[in-house]
Scaffold this motif. Sequence first.
Motif, PDB file in Angstrom:
ATOM      1  N   MET A   1       4.169 -23.369 -38.512  1.00  0.00           N
ATOM      2  CA  MET A   1       3.080 -24.207 -38.099  1.00  0.00           C
ATOM      3  C   MET A   1       3.107 -25.469 -38.971  1.00  0.00           C
ATOM      4  O   MET A   1       3.237 -25.376 -40.188  1.00  0.00           O
ATOM      5  N   PRO A   2       2.944 -26.666 -38.346  1.00  0.00           N
ATOM      6  CA  PRO A   2       2.983 -27.892 -39.132  1.00  0.00           C
ATOM      7  C   PRO A   2       1.728 -28.037 -39.994  1.00  0.00           C
ATOM      8  O   PRO A   2       0.650 -27.601 -39.618  1.00  0.00           O
ATOM      9  N   GLU A   3       1.938 -28.636 -41.139  1.00  0.00           N
ATOM     10  CA  GLU A   3       0.822 -28.824 -42.062  1.00  0.00           C
ATOM     11  C   GLU A   3      -0.012 -30.032 -41.619  1.00  0.00           C
ATOM     12  O   GLU A   3       0.517 -31.095 -41.319  1.00  0.00           O
ATOM     13  N   ILE A   4      -1.300 -29.834 -41.560  1.00  0.00           N
ATOM     14  CA  ILE A   4      -2.200 -30.903 -41.109  1.00  0.00           C
ATOM     15  C   ILE A   4      -2.819 -31.551 -42.347  1.00  0.00           C
ATOM     16  O   ILE A   4      -3.388 -30.879 -43.195  1.00  0.00           O
ATOM     17  N   THR A   5      -2.686 -32.850 -42.398  1.00  0.00           N
ATOM     18  CA  THR A   5      -3.307 -33.574 -43.510  1.00  0.00           C
ATOM     19  C   THR A   5      -4.412 -34.455 -42.937  1.00  0.00           C
ATOM     20  O   THR A   5      -4.262 -35.053 -41.866  1.00  0.00           O
ATOM     21  N   THR A   6      -5.467 -34.474 -43.619  1.00  0.00           N
ATOM     22  CA  THR A   6      -6.596 -35.313 -43.178  1.00  0.00           C
ATOM     23  C   THR A   6      -6.879 -36.364 -44.232  1.00  0.00           C
ATOM     24  O   THR A   6      -6.784 -36.103 -45.429  1.00  0.00           O
TER      25      THR A   6
END
Length: 99
Positions: A1-6
């Motif tokens: 799963m791709p890492e989500i950065t906010t």
Amino acid sequence: MPEITTKPRVQVKPQTERPKLHKVILINDDFTPREFVVTVLKGEFKLSEDQAHRVMITAHRRGVCVVAVKDVAETKATRATDAGKAKGYPLLFTTEPEE
């Protein structure tokens, strides 16, 4: 799963500069009745009877007296001077920048 950065949203609030303060100065004259000066000080600058009397006496003795330090000093000084002119008195209020 791709890492989500906010990224936090940055809200820029415009900085409004506070108005510069100015001194309102009462200039003594030998013609305007003391009672009238006290009335103008009470009405325009919201001084108590005692405060207005002390300001008037200080201006009488020293030639000038600082009445107030305000951001709307020019307006107050003009209105107070105009009150004297309306009655035919040479009442004079001036302003100068507060340091």
